[in-house]
Design an enzyme around this catalytic site. Structure first.
Site, PDB file in Angstrom:
ATOM      1  N   CYS A 219       0.839  -1.201   0.000  1.00 40.82           N
ATOM      2  CA  CYS A 219       0.000   0.000   0.000  1.00 40.82           C
ATOM      3  C   CYS A 219       0.873   1.250   0.000  1.00 40.82           C
ATOM      4  O   CYS A 219       1.331   1.695   1.055  1.00 40.82           O
ATOM      5  CB  CYS A 219      -0.941  -0.010   1.214  1.00 40.82           C
ATOM      6  SG  CYS A 219      -2.088   1.393   1.209  1.00 40.82           S
ATOM      7  N   CYS A 222      -0.589   4.218   1.908  1.00 40.37           N
ATOM      8  CA  CYS A 222      -0.493   4.083   3.366  1.00 40.37           C
ATOM      9  C   CYS A 222       0.943   4.283   3.866  1.00 40.37           C
ATOM     10  O   CYS A 222       1.179   4.899   4.893  1.00 40.37           O
ATOM     11  CB  CYS A 222      -0.928   2.688   3.812  1.00 40.37           C
ATOM     12  SG  CYS A 222      -2.359   2.045   2.960  1.00 40.37           S
ATOM     13  N   ASP A 223       1.909   3.722   3.135  1.00 32.32           N
ATOM     14  CA  ASP A 223       3.263   3.614   3.690  1.00 32.32           C
ATOM     15  C   ASP A 223       4.316   4.463   2.983  1.00 32.32           C
ATOM     16  O   ASP A 223       5.425   4.609   3.485  1.00 32.32           O
ATOM     17  CB  ASP A 223       3.720   2.147   3.614  1.00 32.32           C
ATOM     18  CG  ASP A 223       2.805   1.227   4.408  1.00 32.32           C
ATOM     19  OD1 ASP A 223       2.288   1.683   5.441  1.00 32.32           O
ATOM     20  OD2 ASP A 223       2.611   0.071   4.003  1.00 32.32           O
TER      21      ASP A 223
HETATM   22  P1  FAD Z   1     -11.474  -4.656   6.198  1.00 29.18           P
HETATM   23  O1  FAD Z   1     -10.661  -3.675   6.954  1.00 29.18           O
HETATM   24  O2  FAD Z   1     -10.842  -5.409   5.074  1.00 29.18           O
HETATM   25  O3  FAD Z   1     -12.075  -5.663   7.269  1.00 29.18           O
HETATM   26  C1  FAD Z   1     -12.889  -6.722   6.913  1.00 29.18           C
HETATM   27  C2  FAD Z   1     -12.975  -7.665   8.092  1.00 29.18           C
HETATM   28  O4  FAD Z   1     -13.972  -8.639   7.842  1.00 29.18           O
HETATM   29  C3  FAD Z   1     -11.675  -8.423   8.369  1.00 29.18           C
HETATM   30  O5  FAD Z   1     -11.362  -8.401   9.722  1.00 29.18           O
HETATM   31  C4  FAD Z   1     -11.993  -9.837   7.946  1.00 29.18           C
HETATM   32  O6  FAD Z   1     -11.279 -10.795   8.692  1.00 29.18           O
HETATM   33  C5  FAD Z   1     -13.492  -9.897   8.239  1.00 29.18           C
HETATM   34  N1  FAD Z   1     -14.125 -10.944   7.466  1.00 29.18           N
HETATM   35  C6  FAD Z   1     -13.819 -11.341   6.196  1.00 29.18           C
HETATM   36  N2  FAD Z   1     -14.609 -12.375   5.841  1.00 29.18           N
HETATM   37  C7  FAD Z   1     -15.407 -12.626   6.905  1.00 29.18           C
HETATM   38  C8  FAD Z   1     -16.425 -13.588   7.166  1.00 29.18           C
HETATM   39  N3  FAD Z   1     -16.769 -14.489   6.244  1.00 29.18           N
HETATM   40  N4  FAD Z   1     -17.044 -13.590   8.378  1.00 29.18           N
HETATM   41  C9  FAD Z   1     -16.717 -12.659   9.311  1.00 29.18           C
HETATM   42  N5  FAD Z   1     -15.747 -11.730   9.129  1.00 29.18           N
HETATM   43  C10 FAD Z   1     -15.112 -11.724   7.941  1.00 29.18           C
HETATM   44  N6  FAD Z   1      -6.495   3.104   4.784  1.00 29.18           N
HETATM   45  C11 FAD Z   1      -6.439   4.374   5.227  1.00 29.18           C
HETATM   46  O7  FAD Z   1      -7.396   5.119   5.073  1.00 29.18           O
HETATM   47  N7  FAD Z   1      -5.324   4.856   5.856  1.00 29.18           N
HETATM   48  C12 FAD Z   1      -4.234   4.063   6.091  1.00 29.18           C
HETATM   49  O8  FAD Z   1      -3.239   4.525   6.653  1.00 29.18           O
HETATM   50  C13 FAD Z   1      -4.286   2.719   5.661  1.00 29.18           C
HETATM   51  N8  FAD Z   1      -3.240   1.904   5.887  1.00 29.18           N
HETATM   52  C14 FAD Z   1      -3.310   0.612   5.472  1.00 29.18           C
HETATM   53  C15 FAD Z   1      -2.219  -0.210   5.720  1.00 29.18           C
HETATM   54  C16 FAD Z   1      -2.247  -1.520   5.322  1.00 29.18           C
HETATM   55  C17 FAD Z   1      -1.056  -2.402   5.598  1.00 29.18           C
HETATM   56  C18 FAD Z   1      -3.390  -2.038   4.636  1.00 29.18           C
HETATM   57  C19 FAD Z   1      -3.450  -3.477   4.215  1.00 29.18           C
HETATM   58  C20 FAD Z   1      -4.480  -1.215   4.383  1.00 29.18           C
HETATM   59  C21 FAD Z   1      -4.445   0.119   4.783  1.00 29.18           C
HETATM   60  N9  FAD Z   1      -5.500   0.988   4.538  1.00 29.18           N
HETATM   61  C22 FAD Z   1      -5.451   2.261   4.986  1.00 29.18           C
HETATM   62  C23 FAD Z   1      -6.711   0.533   3.826  1.00 29.18           C
HETATM   63  C24 FAD Z   1      -7.826   0.256   4.849  1.00 29.18           C
HETATM   64  O9  FAD Z   1      -7.316  -0.566   5.861  1.00 29.18           O
HETATM   65  C25 FAD Z   1      -9.000  -0.417   4.167  1.00 29.18           C
HETATM   66  O10 FAD Z   1      -9.459   0.391   3.101  1.00 29.18           O
HETATM   67  C26 FAD Z   1     -10.159  -0.598   5.152  1.00 29.18           C
HETATM   68  O11 FAD Z   1      -9.740  -1.283   6.290  1.00 29.18           O
HETATM   69  C27 FAD Z   1     -11.291  -1.369   4.498  1.00 29.18           C
HETATM   70  O12 FAD Z   1     -12.253  -1.536   5.473  1.00 29.18           O
HETATM   71  P2  FAD Z   1     -13.402  -2.600   5.350  1.00 29.18           P
HETATM   72  O13 FAD Z   1     -14.325  -2.278   6.480  1.00 29.18           O
HETATM   73  O14 FAD Z   1     -13.965  -2.633   3.993  1.00 29.18           O
HETATM   74  O15 FAD Z   1     -12.790  -4.042   5.584  1.00 29.18           O
END
Ligand code: FAD
Ligand code: NDP
Length: 405
Positions: A219, A222-223
């Site tokens: 990312c 992010c980094d």
């Molecule tokens: P996610 O954060 O992907 O969470 C989904 C969750 O659902 C996970 O815990 C997963 O285990 C769970 N899940 C999946 N399948 C199932 C299931 N079948 N049953 C129950 N639970 C399930 N964004 C920023 O804005 N700023 C940043 O600084 C930033 N840094 C980042 C750094 C890294 C290393 C990464 C990988 C991403 C970063 N991002 C950042 C991006 C950001 O984290 C994502 O855009 C955001 O978290 C997406 O949120 P979400 O709610 O869609 O799902």
């Protein structure tokens, strides 16, 4: 010391250990720490079920390590709810906060290491989050996700640390299954996120011989601003829009940015390609793949790559301090088993401007339906939309408090 406080202190201790985290970079310093801690917490019996409490703390309910047969049976039960939320990132918890405040009494499955990601989502794998509004000094990803969870719980969300393995959206109420429960829900929000794809070659992983989070990331947004990348040569792998965008973005920080691509043409849109190709700080290494990453010796971070030209077979050395994978993401949609319309990359299709999926009453929010922005704040935004869309839907079908539960 209370158990919850104990784990917070332990986590902080891990994160600040110089032996594990030798350099103060602004990225996930040890992606599995949060996972390990949550796992450990689970094994000592603290994380089976998290029920809403009136307190602001995201306190997990306590159960004994060896469950009695009666309580094990109790887990294999059917629950009814007006709204079931699947996922635990910013999208899921924002949806839960809105839904709980609207007195929908949502049930939320936060997953148990679903797709190898700890409850809390992708942000649990990073250290400082500096672009989420409200935290001018930045906030640790883990702490931010704990806060999301606490806020959901505070308003009455019932949280279960279980992964949803199957759904049945063929009729209403919808059915949501985990290994221990069946939930009958009048509406469902899918917010299971996505995982950045990574390549596997010597030096690409975690641990003492790998440079993941010590120069290798998936990312750039992010980094990329981390001090270890400043004024140093960097690499992006990929040939799609993400690779173009990330390479352009990284030119703000790196001295030079190489795009390593396995073919002789990009699949990225013309406009994104031309932006990258006309940037004087970007150089493309065509027809090439990375064979190995090695360290810089002194600092214990990434020092360079062995790169192979797949046409000539020649292997060359590229001295770089950063490597960013931009080879696509994988949305967490397998458990849906084809019951919602997905696009060709596996993302849930939503009606533009809404979170409505192909099944009326099922909504999708966050990265699972967004392959463009993929940020915490955009995930949270669509989580809010999903809760409001679900609330309107429940009003329309006449689902009332107490009717289903
Ligand atoms: P996610 O954060 O992907 O969470 C989904 C969750 O659902 C996970 O815990 C997963 O285990 C769970 N899940 C999946 N399948 C199932 C299931 N079948 N049953 C129950 N639970 C399930 N964004 C920023 O804005 N700023 C940043 O600084 C930033 N840094 C980042 C750094 C890294 C290393 C990464 C990988 C991403 C970063 N991002 C950042 C991006 C950001 O984290 C994502 O855009 C955001 O978290 C997406 O949120 P979400 O709610 O869609 O799902
Ligand atoms: P894509 O799937 O479009 O591109 C992935 C790239 O990674 C391809 O060039 C592919 O190579 C390469 N790749 C895949 N696997 C490997 C591997 N094992 N080894 C080496 N290279 C590999 O993903 P993106 O994340 O770039 O884009 C996803 C979607 O998001 C697209 O629809 C895109 O348009 C959209 N997007 C739009 C943006 C915008 O408009 N601003 C910004 C970012 C994304 P190959 O080409 O050979 O298959």
């Amino acid at each position: 010391m209370k158990r919850d406080a104990f784990w917070r202190v332990e986590r902080q201790r891990f994160l600040s250990q110089p032996a594990i985290h030798p350099i103060p970079i602004s990225m996930n310093r040890c992606p599995n720490i949060s996972s390990l801690l949550r796992k450990a917490r689970h094994f000592i019996g603290l994380a089976t079920t998290a029920t809403a409490t009136a307190t602001a703390a995201a306190t997990l309910s306590t159960s004994t390590p060896s469950k009695s047969a009666a309580s094990a049976m109790d887990d294999l039960k059917t629950l009814k709810t007006r709204l079931c939320i699947i996922g635990s990132g910013p999208a899921a918890h924002t949806a839960a906060i809105y839904a709980a405040r609207a007195e929908l009494k949502p049930i939320l499955f936060e997953g148990w290491m679903a797709n190898d990601i700890a409850p809390g989502g992708q942000l649990t794998t990073t250290s400082d989050v500096e672009n989420f509004p409200g935290f001018p000094e930045g906030i640790l990803g883990m702490e931010l996700t704990d806060r999301f969870r606490a806020q959901s719980a505070r308003f009455g969300t019932e949280i279960f640390t279980e992964t949803v393995t199957k759904v049945d959206f063929s009729s209403s109420p919808f059915q949501v299954f985990t290994d221990a429960k069946t939930v009958l829900a009048d509406a469902v929000i899918v917010s299971t996120g996505a995982v950045a794809k990574r390549l596997n070659f010597p030096g690409s992983g975690e641990g003492p011989n790998g440079f993941w989070n010590r120069g290798i990331s998936a990312c750039a947004v992010c980094d990329g601003a981390a001090p270890i990348f400043r004024n140093r040569p960097l690499v992006v792998i990929g040939g799609g829009d993400s690779a173009m965008e990330e390479a352009n973005f990284l030119t703000k920080y790196g001295s030079r940015v190489y795009i390593i691509h396995r073919r002789d043409s990009f699949r990225a849109s013309k406009i994104m390609q031309s932006r990258a190709l006309s940037n004087p700080k970007i150089e493309v290494v065509w027809n090439s793949v990375v064979m190995e990453a090695y360290g810089d010796g002194e600092r214990g971070v990434l020092g360079g790559l062995k790169v192979k030209n797949v046409v000539s077979g020649e292997v060359s050395d590229l001295k770089v301090s950063g490597l960013f994978f931009a080879i696509g993401h994988e949305p967490a949609t397998k458990f849906l088993d084809g019951q919602l319309e997905l696009d060709s990359d596996g993302y849930v299709v939503t009606k533009p401007g809404t979170t409505q999926t192909s099944v009326r009453g099922v909504f999708a929010a966050g990265d699972v339906q967004d392959k463009k922005y993929r940020q915490a704040v955009t995930a949270a935004g669509t989580g809010c939309m999903a809760a409001l869309d679900a609330e309107h839907y429940l009003q329309e079908i006449g689902s009332q408090q107490g009717k289903s539960d």
